[in-house]
Design a protein around this motif. Structure first.
Motif, PDB file in Angstrom:
ATOM      1  N   ALA A  44       0.969   3.860  -3.557  1.00  0.00           N
ATOM      2  CA  ALA A  44       0.803   5.375  -2.607  1.00  0.00           C
ATOM      3  C   ALA A  44       1.612   5.938  -2.679  1.00  0.00           C
ATOM      4  O   ALA A  44       1.519   7.282  -3.491  1.00  0.00           O
ATOM      5  CB  ALA A  44       0.312   5.628  -1.224  1.00  0.00           C
ATOM      6  N   ALA A  45       3.298   5.305  -3.232  1.00  0.00           N
ATOM      7  CA  ALA A  45       4.305   6.571  -3.026  1.00  0.00           C
ATOM      8  C   ALA A  45       4.677   6.606  -4.689  1.00  0.00           C
ATOM      9  O   ALA A  45       5.061   8.083  -5.204  1.00  0.00           O
ATOM     10  CB  ALA A  45       5.627   6.204  -1.910  1.00  0.00           C
ATOM     11  N   LYS A  46       4.177   5.834  -5.325  1.00  0.00           N
ATOM     12  CA  LYS A  46       4.942   5.660  -6.651  1.00  0.00           C
ATOM     13  C   LYS A  46       3.988   5.252  -7.297  1.00  0.00           C
ATOM     14  O   LYS A  46       4.622   5.212  -8.573  1.00  0.00           O
ATOM     15  CB  LYS A  46       5.877   4.501  -6.937  1.00  0.00           C
ATOM     16  CG  LYS A  46       7.405   4.440  -5.248  1.00  0.00           C
ATOM     17  CD  LYS A  46       8.131   3.745  -5.446  1.00  0.00           C
ATOM     18  CE  LYS A  46       9.210   4.055  -4.464  1.00  0.00           C
ATOM     19  NZ  LYS A  46      10.553   2.820  -4.638  1.00  0.00           N
ATOM     20  N   GLY A  47       3.054   5.591  -7.512  1.00  0.00           N
ATOM     21  CA  GLY A  47       1.829   4.577  -8.181  1.00  0.00           C
ATOM     22  C   GLY A  47       1.693   3.189  -8.629  1.00  0.00           C
ATOM     23  O   GLY A  47       3.382   2.453  -7.652  1.00  0.00           O
ATOM     24  N   LEU A  48       1.914   2.861  -9.280  1.00  0.00           N
ATOM     25  CA  LEU A  48       0.950   1.146  -9.214  1.00  0.00           C
ATOM     26  C   LEU A  48       2.216   0.337 -10.172  1.00  0.00           C
ATOM     27  O   LEU A  48       2.707  -0.238  -9.875  1.00  0.00           O
ATOM     28  CB  LEU A  48      -0.306   0.319  -9.849  1.00  0.00           C
ATOM     29  CG  LEU A  48      -0.472  -0.611  -9.617  1.00  0.00           C
ATOM     30  CD1 LEU A  48      -0.964  -1.309  -8.311  1.00  0.00           C
ATOM     31  CD2 LEU A  48      -1.455  -1.434 -10.611  1.00  0.00           C
ATOM     32  N   SER A  97      10.743  -3.763  -4.354  1.00  0.00           N
ATOM     33  CA  SER A  97       9.751  -2.477  -4.076  1.00  0.00           C
ATOM     34  C   SER A  97       9.445  -2.552  -2.688  1.00  0.00           C
ATOM     35  O   SER A  97       9.652  -2.643  -1.609  1.00  0.00           O
ATOM     36  CB  SER A  97       9.169  -1.543  -4.899  1.00  0.00           C
ATOM     37  OG  SER A  97       7.700  -2.453  -4.965  1.00  0.00           O
ATOM     38  N   VAL A  98       8.287  -3.842  -2.826  1.00  0.00           N
ATOM     39  CA  VAL A  98       7.334  -3.952  -1.418  1.00  0.00           C
ATOM     40  C   VAL A  98       8.595  -4.800  -0.328  1.00  0.00           C
ATOM     41  O   VAL A  98       8.953  -4.556   0.762  1.00  0.00           O
ATOM     42  CB  VAL A  98       6.613  -5.259  -1.390  1.00  0.00           C
ATOM     43  CG1 VAL A  98       5.887  -5.672  -0.470  1.00  0.00           C
ATOM     44  CG2 VAL A  98       5.406  -4.331  -2.335  1.00  0.00           C
ATOM     45  N   ALA A  99       9.572  -5.749  -0.788  1.00  0.00           N
ATOM     46  CA  ALA A  99      10.379  -6.208  -0.154  1.00  0.00           C
ATOM     47  C   ALA A  99      11.491  -5.421   1.212  1.00  0.00           C
ATOM     48  O   ALA A  99      12.121  -5.192   2.326  1.00  0.00           O
ATOM     49  CB  ALA A  99      11.322  -7.280  -0.524  1.00  0.00           C
ATOM     50  N   GLU A 100      12.021  -4.605  -0.065  1.00  0.00           N
ATOM     51  CA  GLU A 100      12.904  -3.403   0.679  1.00  0.00           C
ATOM     52  C   GLU A 100      11.905  -2.244   1.963  1.00  0.00           C
ATOM     53  O   GLU A 100      11.937  -2.331   3.011  1.00  0.00           O
ATOM     54  CB  GLU A 100      12.963  -2.628  -0.238  1.00  0.00           C
ATOM     55  CG  GLU A 100      14.325  -2.987  -1.482  1.00  0.00           C
ATOM     56  CD  GLU A 100      14.769  -2.199  -2.324  1.00  0.00           C
ATOM     57  OE1 GLU A 100      14.085  -1.022  -2.620  1.00  0.00           O
ATOM     58  OE2 GLU A 100      15.467  -2.466  -3.354  1.00  0.00           O
ATOM     59  N   VAL A 140       1.294  -1.530   0.169  1.00  0.00           N
ATOM     60  CA  VAL A 140      -0.009  -0.053   0.191  1.00  0.00           C
ATOM     61  C   VAL A 140       0.440   1.161   0.148  1.00  0.00           C
ATOM     62  O   VAL A 140       0.524   2.255  -0.974  1.00  0.00           O
ATOM     63  CB  VAL A 140      -1.071   0.035   0.797  1.00  0.00           C
ATOM     64  CG1 VAL A 140      -1.786   1.616   1.774  1.00  0.00           C
ATOM     65  CG2 VAL A 140      -2.222  -1.093   1.018  1.00  0.00           C
ATOM     66  N   SER A 141       2.159   1.520   0.734  1.00  0.00           N
ATOM     67  CA  SER A 141       2.159   2.497   1.184  1.00  0.00           C
ATOM     68  C   SER A 141       3.893   2.642  -0.327  1.00  0.00           C
ATOM     69  O   SER A 141       3.586   3.937  -0.485  1.00  0.00           O
ATOM     70  CB  SER A 141       3.892   1.839   2.323  1.00  0.00           C
ATOM     71  OG  SER A 141       4.974   3.197   2.791  1.00  0.00           O
ATOM     72  N   VAL A 142       3.744   1.613  -1.139  1.00  0.00           N
ATOM     73  CA  VAL A 142       4.490   1.643  -2.537  1.00  0.00           C
ATOM     74  C   VAL A 142       3.852   2.034  -3.039  1.00  0.00           C
ATOM     75  O   VAL A 142       4.254   3.471  -3.906  1.00  0.00           O
ATOM     76  CB  VAL A 142       5.357   0.979  -2.688  1.00  0.00           C
ATOM     77  CG1 VAL A 142       5.751  -0.143  -4.088  1.00  0.00           C
ATOM     78  CG2 VAL A 142       6.567   0.205  -1.934  1.00  0.00           C
TER      79      VAL A 142
END
Length: 192
Positions: A24-28, A35-38, A20-22
């Motif tokens: 919200a910040a970078k778009g789909l 990116s989720v793992a990081e 969700v955070s990724v």
């Protein structure tokens, strides 16, 4: 566990929060296993293990975000007297705006990727059902889902306006008006 992991918690929910955070910040388009793992502070194979595909991750994150928003916004209690409705919605927007941004990103992406439209339709149906449950519990009769959908459309628009930068006080006043309409429809008076 890294500092980033403590921000999101642990386990599958941490991965959903990170997704969700990724988005919200970078778009789909910025949503990858990496990116989720990081963001969650884990190995990207863990993301693949839990979700199997990027689309499964997206669908799970959308369901999770909707449930978090519905629970925090207290939509099921919206048709009851008291100021908690407006306060709960504003607190949700202030504390976790990324939940709403993520959902709007998904709505827009569903226009480009029809395979997401079923998940977005389910998102809206979850919100309408939660509001309809509250309206029914408060004694509203007739076509409760039509009333719920209409009122939710107003709430959805107000949330979008808030995220776009409309003054908090203007949104609060409008939320109070929506709540007053709910009270009138359920026969609970004009208390808000």
């Amino acid at each position: 566990m890294t500092a980033a992991a403590s921000k999101y918690g642990t386990g599958k929910e941490a991965l959903l929060r990170a997704a969700v955070s990724v988005v919200a910040a970078k778009g789909l388009r910025g949503l990858t296993y990496r990116s989720v793992a990081e963001a969650a502070g884990v190995n990207n194979t863990l993301v693949a293990h839990h979700f199997g595909s990027r689309d499964a991750l997206i669908a799970a994150a959308l369901d999770w975000a909707a449930e978090q928003s519905i629970s925090a916004s207290r939509l099921r209690e919206a048709a009851t007297p008291g100021r908690s409705f407006t306060e709960s919605l504003l607190e949700l927007l202030l504390e976790e705006p990324e939940l709403q941004v993520f959902q709007y990103e998904m709505v827009l992406e569903a226009r480009r990727r029809p395979e997401l439209s079923a998940a977005v339709t389910a998102l809206y149906e979850n919100y309408v059902s939660a509001l309809a449950d509250g309206l029914t519990a408060s004694g509203l009769t007739g076509d409760v889902r039509v009333v719920a959908r209409t009122l939710f459309a107003a709430l959805d628009g107000l949330v979008l306006q808030y995220l776009a930068g409309v003054e908090r006080s203007a949104i609060a006043a409008s939320l109070e008006e929506v709540h007053a309409v709910l009270m009138l429809r359920t026969g609970s008076g004009t208390q808000s």
